[in-house]
Motif scaffolding. Structure first.
Motif, PDB file in Angstrom:
ATOM      1  N   PRO A 179       0.815  -1.223   0.000  1.00  0.00           N
ATOM      2  CA  PRO A 179       0.000   0.000   0.000  1.00  0.00           C
ATOM      3  C   PRO A 179       0.842   1.263   0.000  1.00  0.00           C
ATOM      4  CG  PRO A 179      -0.105  -1.125   2.134  1.00  0.00           C
ATOM      5  CD  PRO A 179       0.579  -2.054   1.186  1.00  0.00           C
ATOM      6  N   ILE A 180       1.998   1.226   0.665  1.00  0.00           N
ATOM      7  CA  ILE A 180       2.991   2.299   0.587  1.00  0.00           C
ATOM      8  C   ILE A 180       4.253   1.678   0.002  1.00  0.00           C
ATOM      9  CG2 ILE A 180       4.446   3.904   1.866  1.00  0.00           C
ATOM     10  CD1 ILE A 180       2.257   4.249   3.869  1.00  0.00           C
ATOM     11  N   PRO A 181       4.746   2.163  -1.132  1.00  0.00           N
ATOM     12  CA  PRO A 181       5.906   1.541  -1.789  1.00  0.00           C
ATOM     13  C   PRO A 181       7.138   1.533  -0.888  1.00  0.00           C
ATOM     14  CG  PRO A 181       4.878   3.204  -3.199  1.00  0.00           C
ATOM     15  CD  PRO A 181       4.275   3.363  -1.849  1.00  0.00           C
ATOM     16  N   VAL A 182       8.125   0.727  -1.268  1.00  0.00           N
ATOM     17  CA  VAL A 182       9.384   0.678  -0.511  1.00  0.00           C
ATOM     18  C   VAL A 182       9.994   2.082  -0.450  1.00  0.00           C
ATOM     19  CG1 VAL A 182      11.715  -0.271  -0.413  1.00  0.00           C
ATOM     20  CG2 VAL A 182       9.811  -1.736  -1.103  1.00  0.00           C
ATOM     21  N   ILE A 183      10.065   2.746  -1.599  1.00  0.00           N
ATOM     22  CA  ILE A 183      10.426   4.166  -1.631  1.00  0.00           C
ATOM     23  C   ILE A 183       9.128   4.928  -1.436  1.00  0.00           C
ATOM     24  CG2 ILE A 183      11.272   6.050  -3.088  1.00  0.00           C
ATOM     25  CD1 ILE A 183      13.279   4.115  -4.285  1.00  0.00           C
ATOM     26  N   THR A 184       8.943   5.457  -0.245  1.00  0.00           N
ATOM     27  CA  THR A 184       7.643   5.939   0.212  1.00  0.00           C
ATOM     28  C   THR A 184       7.147   7.170  -0.551  1.00  0.00           C
ATOM     29  OG1 THR A 184       8.799   7.194   1.921  1.00  0.00           O
ATOM     30  CG2 THR A 184       7.973   5.025   2.538  1.00  0.00           C
ATOM     31  N   TYR A 185       5.832   7.399  -0.453  1.00  0.00           N
ATOM     32  CA  TYR A 185       5.228   8.538  -1.143  1.00  0.00           C
ATOM     33  C   TYR A 185       5.843   9.867  -0.711  1.00  0.00           C
ATOM     34  CZ  TYR A 185       1.530   5.405  -2.783  1.00  0.00           C
ATOM     35  OH  TYR A 185       0.834   4.386  -3.388  1.00  0.00           O
ATOM     36  N   ASP A 186       6.145  10.006   0.581  1.00  0.00           N
ATOM     37  CA  ASP A 186       6.650  11.294   1.059  1.00  0.00           C
ATOM     38  C   ASP A 186       8.099  11.564   0.663  1.00  0.00           C
ATOM     39  OD1 ASP A 186       7.533   9.312   2.717  1.00  0.00           O
ATOM     40  OD2 ASP A 186       7.198  10.391   4.581  1.00  0.00           O
ATOM     41  N   THR A 187       8.804  10.540   0.178  1.00  0.00           N
ATOM     42  CA  THR A 187      10.182  10.762  -0.294  1.00  0.00           C
ATOM     43  C   THR A 187      10.269  10.718  -1.825  1.00  0.00           C
ATOM     44  OG1 THR A 187      10.737   8.388  -0.149  1.00  0.00           O
ATOM     45  CG2 THR A 187      11.179   9.749   1.798  1.00  0.00           C
ATOM     46  N   TYR A 188       9.176  10.377  -2.480  1.00  0.00           N
ATOM     47  CA  TYR A 188       9.190  10.178  -3.936  1.00  0.00           C
ATOM     48  C   TYR A 188       9.731  11.404  -4.677  1.00  0.00           C
ATOM     49  CZ  TYR A 188       7.615   9.309  -8.712  1.00  0.00           C
ATOM     50  OH  TYR A 188       7.576   9.143 -10.075  1.00  0.00           O
ATOM     51  N   SER A 189       9.121  12.562  -4.450  1.00  0.00           N
ATOM     52  CA  SER A 189       9.520  13.761  -5.199  1.00  0.00           C
ATOM     53  C   SER A 189      10.966  14.146  -4.895  1.00  0.00           C
ATOM     54  CB  SER A 189       8.585  14.928  -4.870  1.00  0.00           C
ATOM     55  OG  SER A 189       8.630  15.233  -3.488  1.00  0.00           O
ATOM     56  N   LYS A 190      11.418  13.887  -3.683  1.00  0.00           N
ATOM     57  CA  LYS A 190      12.809  14.214  -3.310  1.00  0.00           C
ATOM     58  C   LYS A 190      13.785  13.325  -4.080  1.00  0.00           C
ATOM     59  CE  LYS A 190      11.667  15.782   1.396  1.00  0.00           C
ATOM     60  NZ  LYS A 190      10.203  15.571   1.290  1.00  0.00           N
ATOM     61  N   PHE A 191      13.442  12.047  -4.256  1.00  0.00           N
ATOM     62  CA  PHE A 191      14.291  11.147  -5.050  1.00  0.00           C
ATOM     63  C   PHE A 191      14.303  11.576  -6.520  1.00  0.00           C
ATOM     64  CE2 PHE A 191      14.095   7.885  -1.623  1.00  0.00           C
ATOM     65  CZ  PHE A 191      15.432   7.529  -1.615  1.00  0.00           C
ATOM     66  N   ILE A 192      13.138  11.949  -7.041  1.00  0.00           N
ATOM     67  CA  ILE A 192      13.060  12.398  -8.435  1.00  0.00           C
ATOM     68  C   ILE A 192      13.900  13.653  -8.636  1.00  0.00           C
ATOM     69  CG2 ILE A 192      11.533  13.271 -10.243  1.00  0.00           C
ATOM     70  CD1 ILE A 192      11.263  10.266  -9.778  1.00  0.00           C
ATOM     71  N   ASP A 193      13.808  14.582  -7.692  1.00  0.00           N
ATOM     72  CA  ASP A 193      14.616  15.816  -7.779  1.00  0.00           C
ATOM     73  C   ASP A 193      16.110  15.495  -7.727  1.00  0.00           C
ATOM     74  OD1 ASP A 193      12.354  17.356  -7.908  1.00  0.00           O
ATOM     75  OD2 ASP A 193      12.315  17.851  -5.771  1.00  0.00           O
ATOM     76  N   ALA A 194      16.472  14.529  -6.891  1.00  0.00           N
ATOM     77  CA  ALA A 194      17.884  14.129  -6.790  1.00  0.00           C
ATOM     78  C   ALA A 194      18.373  13.546  -8.111  1.00  0.00           C
ATOM     79  CB  ALA A 194      18.068  13.118  -5.663  1.00  0.00           C
ATOM     80  N   ALA A 195      17.513  12.765  -8.766  1.00  0.00           N
ATOM     81  CA  ALA A 195      17.889  12.133 -10.032  1.00  0.00           C
ATOM     82  C   ALA A 195      18.129  13.165 -11.136  1.00  0.00           C
ATOM     83  CB  ALA A 195      16.801  11.147 -10.467  1.00  0.00           C
ATOM     84  N   LYS A 196      17.523  14.336 -11.009  1.00  0.00           N
ATOM     85  CA  LYS A 196      17.633  15.367 -12.040  1.00  0.00           C
ATOM     86  C   LYS A 196      18.918  16.194 -11.924  1.00  0.00           C
ATOM     87  CE  LYS A 196      12.624  15.896 -12.551  1.00  0.00           C
ATOM     88  NZ  LYS A 196      11.458  16.806 -12.368  1.00  0.00           N
ATOM     89  N   ILE A 197      19.657  16.003 -10.831  1.00  0.00           N
ATOM     90  CA  ILE A 197      20.909  16.738 -10.638  1.00  0.00           C
ATOM     91  C   ILE A 197      21.958  16.227 -11.634  1.00  0.00           C
ATOM     92  CG2 ILE A 197      22.775  17.247  -9.012  1.00  0.00           C
ATOM     93  CD1 ILE A 197      20.730  16.950  -6.748  1.00  0.00           C
ATOM     94  N   SER A 198      22.572  17.126 -12.367  1.00  0.00           N
ATOM     95  CA  SER A 198      23.491  16.718 -13.440  1.00  0.00           C
ATOM     96  C   SER A 198      24.854  16.265 -12.918  1.00  0.00           C
ATOM     97  CB  SER A 198      23.668  17.867 -14.438  1.00  0.00           C
ATOM     98  OG  SER A 198      24.115  19.032 -13.764  1.00  0.00           O
ATOM     99  N   ASN A 199      25.350  16.925 -11.867  1.00  0.00           N
ATOM    100  CA  ASN A 199      26.651  16.561 -11.316  1.00  0.00           C
ATOM    101  C   ASN A 199      26.546  15.228 -10.567  1.00  0.00           C
ATOM    102  OD1 ASN A 199      28.655  16.629  -8.827  1.00  0.00           O
ATOM    103  ND2 ASN A 199      29.549  17.937 -10.422  1.00  0.00           N
ATOM    104  N   ALA A 200      27.364  14.241 -10.952  1.00  0.00           N
ATOM    105  CA  ALA A 200      27.254  12.888 -10.397  1.00  0.00           C
ATOM    106  C   ALA A 200      27.485  12.836  -8.888  1.00  0.00           C
ATOM    107  CB  ALA A 200      28.240  11.959 -11.110  1.00  0.00           C
ATOM    108  N   ASP A 201      28.513  13.561  -8.406  1.00  0.00           N
ATOM    109  CA  ASP A 201      28.817  13.548  -6.970  1.00  0.00           C
ATOM    110  C   ASP A 201      27.706  14.204  -6.153  1.00  0.00           C
ATOM    111  OD1 ASP A 201      31.204  12.258  -7.408  1.00  0.00           O
ATOM    112  OD2 ASP A 201      32.376  14.120  -7.547  1.00  0.00           O
ATOM    113  N   GLU A 202      27.209  15.333  -6.650  1.00  0.00           N
ATOM    114  CA  GLU A 202      26.121  16.023  -5.950  1.00  0.00           C
ATOM    115  C   GLU A 202      24.848  15.185  -5.971  1.00  0.00           C
ATOM    116  OE1 GLU A 202      25.626  19.865  -7.652  1.00  0.00           O
ATOM    117  OE2 GLU A 202      27.656  20.544  -7.135  1.00  0.00           O
ATOM    118  N   ARG A 203      24.626  14.509  -7.075  1.00  0.00           N
ATOM    119  CA  ARG A 203      23.446  13.636  -7.202  1.00  0.00           C
ATOM    120  C   ARG A 203      23.513  12.497  -6.199  1.00  0.00           C
ATOM    121  NH1 ARG A 203      23.175  12.310 -12.883  1.00  0.00           N
ATOM    122  NH2 ARG A 203      24.743  10.721 -12.432  1.00  0.00           N
ATOM    123  N   LEU A 204      24.680  11.891  -6.070  1.00  0.00           N
ATOM    124  CA  LEU A 204      24.864  10.785  -5.122  1.00  0.00           C
ATOM    125  C   LEU A 204      24.639  11.257  -3.690  1.00  0.00           C
ATOM    126  CD1 LEU A 204      25.671   7.757  -5.206  1.00  0.00           C
ATOM    127  CD2 LEU A 204      28.008   8.475  -4.721  1.00  0.00           C
TER     128      LEU A 204
END
Length: 287
Positions: A179-204
């Motif tokens: 009912p709530i994914p492993v990567i939870t709803y309240d962290t979803y947008s934060k993970f998506i925003d992190a994935a959009k960071i172009s610099n690899a080290d900053e993204r990690l």
């Protein structure tokens, strides 16, 4: 000028309505996950939080399906979500909230995850197309029913299910049914925003910061799964599954947007894939 002001006012009202609908949907999802449901009590009942009488003939309050706590609807907002679930009330393994299942069985991770991964690593790491190739749907449903019926005693050995793709299918189904994914709803947008960071080290670094926001049960389940998927990639020459391929499979399985939007899901697919790929490739650093 007048029409422009009307248009802006209308847009503001629509935004409020959309936000309200999304908020209600998220509350409904959380209520289902934590097992709190409106209940009609027969005979006199008192709230177990404020000790006041629960008035009315129907829907006088809510009951936690995990521990059996009976409270006013308003009081339920103040009750911590850290109850100790009663095993007698946990009627199934699939579709049950991850944290609830872990607490009920007093384990670090859901038994399904442990048992399936153990079986896969014992006889399936070199299987071509592991996790990409699907097993027979009816056999996967059989495994699901076995876990729901027998729990940790479910037999998923090669004698019963010789096709390892049935076991991988059952594991993926477990994650999809949460009912709530492993990567939870309240962290979803934060993970998506992190994935959009172009610099690899900053993204990690950004991914690592969001990981710290996951609840213990979700974090531990994700950690254990990524260690396993890293082992899968180490057998790439046999199974042809690298981190990118596994990201495509597990991206939408482990994370879903809070709002039920096909457009958002399609737009975010590449970022979902990238997040899982990063987690696999850097599991030793991130966890």
């Amino acid at each position: 000028m007048f029409s422009e002001e009307l248009w802006l006012e209308n847009e503001k009202k629509c935004a409020v309505v959309r936000k309200s609908k999304q908020g209600r949907k998220r509350q409904e999802l959380l209520a289902v996950a934590f097992g709190v449901k409106v209940h009609t009590f027969r005979g006199p009942h008192w709230c177990e939080y404020c000790a006041n009488f629960m008035w009315g003939l129907i829907a006088q309050g809510v009951r936690c399906s995990d521990c059996g706590l009976n409270v006013h609807k308003q009081c339920s907002k103040h009750v911590p979500n850290d109850c100790q679930p009663d095993l007698k009330r946990i009627k199934k393994v699939y579709c049950c909230d991850l944290t609830t299942l872990v607490k009920a069985h007093n384990t670090q991770r859901p038994m399904v995850v442990d048992i399936c991964i153990r079986e896969i690593e014992a006889r399936g790491l070199k299987s071509e197309g592991l996790y990409r190739v699907s097993g027979f749907t009816e056999h996967i449903e059989d495994v699901k029913m076995a876990f729901d019926r027998d729990g940790e005693k479910a037999d998923i050995s090669a004698n019963v299910y010789p096709d390892i793709n049935i076991i991988t299918g059952a594991l993926k189904l477990y994650f999809r049914d949460l009912p709530i994914p492993v990567i939870t709803y309240d962290t979803y947008s934060k993970f998506i925003d992190a994935a959009k960071i172009s610099n690899a080290d900053e993204r990690l670094e950004a991914v690592h910061e969001v990981l710290m926001l996951l609840s213990p049960a979700h974090y531990e389940t994700l950690r254990y799964l990524m260690i396993h998927l890293k082992k899968v990639t180490m057998n790439e020459k046999d199974n042809f599954m690298n981190a990118e391929n596994l990201g495509i499979v597990f991206g939408p399985t482990l994370m879903r947007p809070p709002e039920d939007s096909t457009l958002t899901t399609l737009h975010d697919m590449r970022y979902q894939k990238l997040i899982v790929q990063i987690l696999i490739e850097n599991e030793d650093v991130l966890f």
